[in-house]
Write a protein that holds these residues in place. Structure first.
Motif, PDB file in Angstrom:
ATOM      1  N   LEU A  72     -24.446 -59.688  17.584  1.00 29.95           N
ATOM      2  CA  LEU A  72     -23.273 -60.537  17.815  1.00 29.95           C
ATOM      3  C   LEU A  72     -23.459 -61.424  19.041  1.00 29.95           C
ATOM      4  CD1 LEU A  72     -20.379 -58.042  17.016  1.00 29.95           C
ATOM      5  CD2 LEU A  72     -21.156 -59.967  15.624  1.00 29.95           C
ATOM      6  N   MET A  73     -24.085 -60.881  20.079  1.00 33.83           N
ATOM      7  CA  MET A  73     -24.346 -61.689  21.273  1.00 33.83           C
ATOM      8  C   MET A  73     -25.346 -62.801  20.980  1.00 33.83           C
ATOM      9  SD  MET A  73     -22.406 -60.787  23.704  1.00 33.83           S
ATOM     10  CE  MET A  73     -23.182 -61.617  25.058  1.00 33.83           C
ATOM     11  N   ALA A  74     -26.348 -62.516  20.178  1.00 29.83           N
ATOM     12  CA  ALA A  74     -27.330 -63.543  19.817  1.00 29.83           C
ATOM     13  C   ALA A  74     -26.664 -64.652  19.002  1.00 29.83           C
ATOM     14  CB  ALA A  74     -28.474 -62.921  19.034  1.00 29.83           C
ATOM     15  N   ILE A  75     -25.769 -64.282  18.101  1.00 30.81           N
ATOM     16  CA  ILE A  75     -25.044 -65.288  17.309  1.00 30.81           C
ATOM     17  C   ILE A  75     -24.176 -66.143  18.217  1.00 30.81           C
ATOM     18  CG2 ILE A  75     -23.212 -65.572  15.584  1.00 30.81           C
ATOM     19  CD1 ILE A  75     -24.408 -63.090  14.170  1.00 30.81           C
ATOM     20  N   ALA A  76     -23.456 -65.503  19.151  1.00 31.41           N
ATOM     21  CA  ALA A  76     -22.603 -66.248  20.072  1.00 31.41           C
ATOM     22  C   ALA A  76     -23.434 -67.175  20.958  1.00 31.41           C
ATOM     23  CB  ALA A  76     -21.785 -65.283  20.922  1.00 31.41           C
ATOM     24  N   GLN A  77     -24.580 -66.691  21.428  1.00 25.21           N
ATOM     25  CA  GLN A  77     -25.452 -67.523  22.259  1.00 25.21           C
ATOM     26  C   GLN A  77     -25.980 -68.718  21.472  1.00 25.21           C
ATOM     27  OE1 GLN A  77     -26.192 -67.020  25.599  1.00 25.21           O
ATOM     28  NE2 GLN A  77     -27.111 -69.046  25.463  1.00 25.21           N
ATOM     29  N   GLY A  78     -26.385 -68.479  20.244  1.00 29.22           N
ATOM     30  CA  GLY A  78     -26.876 -69.576  19.416  1.00 29.22           C
ATOM     31  C   GLY A  78     -25.798 -70.598  19.132  1.00 29.22           C
ATOM     32  N   LEU A  79     -24.587 -70.142  18.869  1.00 26.93           N
ATOM     33  CA  LEU A  79     -23.475 -71.067  18.641  1.00 26.93           C
ATOM     34  C   LEU A  79     -23.176 -71.872  19.899  1.00 26.93           C
ATOM     35  CD1 LEU A  79     -21.264 -72.093  16.724  1.00 26.93           C
ATOM     36  CD2 LEU A  79     -19.822 -70.224  17.562  1.00 26.93           C
ATOM     37  N   ARG A  82     -24.764 -37.424  14.697  1.00 26.80           N
ATOM     38  CA  ARG A  82     -25.923 -38.230  15.104  1.00 26.80           C
ATOM     39  C   ARG A  82     -25.507 -39.207  16.200  1.00 26.80           C
ATOM     40  NH1 ARG A  82     -30.012 -39.550  11.350  1.00 26.80           N
ATOM     41  NH2 ARG A  82     -30.878 -40.415  13.235  1.00 26.80           N
ATOM     42  N   PRO A  83     -25.067 -38.719  17.368  1.00 20.77           N
ATOM     43  CA  PRO A  83     -24.557 -39.635  18.399  1.00 20.77           C
ATOM     44  C   PRO A  83     -25.603 -40.621  18.913  1.00 20.77           C
ATOM     45  CG  PRO A  83     -24.719 -37.403  19.259  1.00 20.77           C
ATOM     46  CD  PRO A  83     -25.001 -37.333  17.791  1.00 20.77           C
ATOM     47  N   ASP A  84     -26.861 -40.185  19.005  1.00 20.26           N
ATOM     48  CA  ASP A  84     -27.899 -41.114  19.475  1.00 20.26           C
ATOM     49  C   ASP A  84     -28.131 -42.233  18.461  1.00 20.26           C
ATOM     50  OD1 ASP A  84     -28.259 -39.655  21.796  1.00 20.26           O
ATOM     51  OD2 ASP A  84     -29.851 -38.422  20.919  1.00 20.26           O
ATOM     52  N   GLY A  85     -28.169 -41.871  17.195  1.00 15.90           N
ATOM     53  CA  GLY A  85     -28.340 -42.879  16.155  1.00 15.90           C
ATOM     54  C   GLY A  85     -27.157 -43.828  16.093  1.00 15.90           C
ATOM     55  N   ALA A  86     -25.943 -43.285  16.264  1.00 17.23           N
ATOM     56  CA  ALA A  86     -24.748 -44.124  16.248  1.00 17.23           C
ATOM     57  C   ALA A  86     -24.752 -45.088  17.427  1.00 17.23           C
ATOM     58  CB  ALA A  86     -23.494 -43.260  16.271  1.00 17.23           C
ATOM     59  N   ALA A  87     -25.167 -44.595  18.593  1.00 19.20           N
ATOM     60  CA  ALA A  87     -25.229 -45.465  19.775  1.00 19.20           C
ATOM     61  C   ALA A  87     -26.231 -46.593  19.564  1.00 19.20           C
ATOM     62  CB  ALA A  87     -25.601 -44.643  21.008  1.00 19.20           C
ATOM     63  N   GLN A  88     -27.375 -46.277  19.003  1.00 18.65           N
ATOM     64  CA  GLN A  88     -28.377 -47.319  18.739  1.00 18.65           C
ATOM     65  C   GLN A  88     -27.876 -48.331  17.715  1.00 18.65           C
ATOM     66  OE1 GLN A  88     -31.169 -47.928  20.362  1.00 18.65           O
ATOM     67  NE2 GLN A  88     -30.684 -46.216  21.702  1.00 18.65           N
ATOM     68  N   LEU A  89     -27.163 -47.839  16.707  1.00 17.34           N
ATOM     69  CA  LEU A  89     -26.605 -48.735  15.699  1.00 17.34           C
ATOM     70  C   LEU A  89     -25.617 -49.709  16.328  1.00 17.34           C
ATOM     71  CD1 LEU A  89     -26.198 -49.522  12.687  1.00 17.34           C
ATOM     72  CD2 LEU A  89     -24.345 -47.846  12.660  1.00 17.34           C
ATOM     73  N   PHE A  90     -24.705 -49.195  17.160  1.00 15.17           N
ATOM     74  CA  PHE A  90     -23.712 -50.061  17.783  1.00 15.17           C
ATOM     75  C   PHE A  90     -24.337 -50.996  18.810  1.00 15.17           C
ATOM     76  CE2 PHE A  90     -20.808 -46.895  16.008  1.00 15.17           C
ATOM     77  CZ  PHE A  90     -19.922 -47.750  15.370  1.00 15.17           C
ATOM     78  N   LYS A  91     -25.375 -50.542  19.503  1.00 10.77           N
ATOM     79  CA  LYS A  91     -26.097 -51.429  20.418  1.00 10.77           C
ATOM     80  C   LYS A  91     -26.740 -52.582  19.647  1.00 10.77           C
ATOM     81  CE  LYS A  91     -27.444 -48.325  24.152  1.00 10.77           C
ATOM     82  NZ  LYS A  91     -28.577 -47.660  24.811  1.00 10.77           N
ATOM     83  N   GLY A  92     -27.324 -52.267  18.498  1.00  8.76           N
ATOM     84  CA  GLY A  92     -27.947 -53.297  17.674  1.00  8.76           C
ATOM     85  C   GLY A  92     -26.932 -54.301  17.146  1.00  8.76           C
ATOM     86  N   ILE A  93     -25.781 -53.797  16.712  1.00  5.80           N
ATOM     87  CA  ILE A  93     -24.723 -54.694  16.235  1.00  5.80           C
ATOM     88  C   ILE A  93     -24.243 -55.583  17.368  1.00  5.80           C
ATOM     89  CG2 ILE A  93     -22.351 -54.767  15.386  1.00  5.80           C
ATOM     90  CD1 ILE A  93     -23.031 -52.238  13.753  1.00  5.80           C
ATOM     91  N   GLY A  94     -24.046 -54.998  18.552  1.00  6.22           N
ATOM     92  CA  GLY A  94     -23.613 -55.782  19.715  1.00  6.22           C
ATOM     93  C   GLY A  94     -24.634 -56.840  20.101  1.00  6.22           C
ATOM     94  N   ALA A  95     -25.904 -56.484  20.057  1.00  5.08           N
ATOM     95  CA  ALA A  95     -26.958 -57.445  20.399  1.00  5.08           C
ATOM     96  C   ALA A  95     -27.004 -58.586  19.387  1.00  5.08           C
ATOM     97  CB  ALA A  95     -28.309 -56.743  20.460  1.00  5.08           C
TER      98      ALA A  95
END
Length: 55
Positions: free
Chosen positions: A39-46, A24-37
């Motif tokens: 983490l970026m939102a947490i870093a931005q908020g901090l 499921r490469p498309d699903g895996a890519a979306q999952l990792f994009k979501g995790i990255g987003a």
């Protein structure tokens, strides 16, 4: 938790990730994009919080 159980769970998780990315490469890519987003939102908020403290 016993060491054997931790190793078993870890390698099971790794095997699942490999399987997920292979079949499921498309699903895996979306999952990792979501995790990255998230983490970026947490870093931005901090960063905004620390900036607010300093000003």
């Amino acid at each position: 938790m016993p060491v054997f159980l931790k190793k078993l769970l870890f390698w099971g998780f790794v095997a699942f990730l490999i399987y997920f990315m292979a079949f499921r490469p498309d699903g895996a890519a979306q999952l990792f994009k979501g995790i990255g987003a998230a983490l970026m939102a947490i870093a931005q908020g901090l960063g905004d919080f620390l900036t607010g403290l300093m000003s």
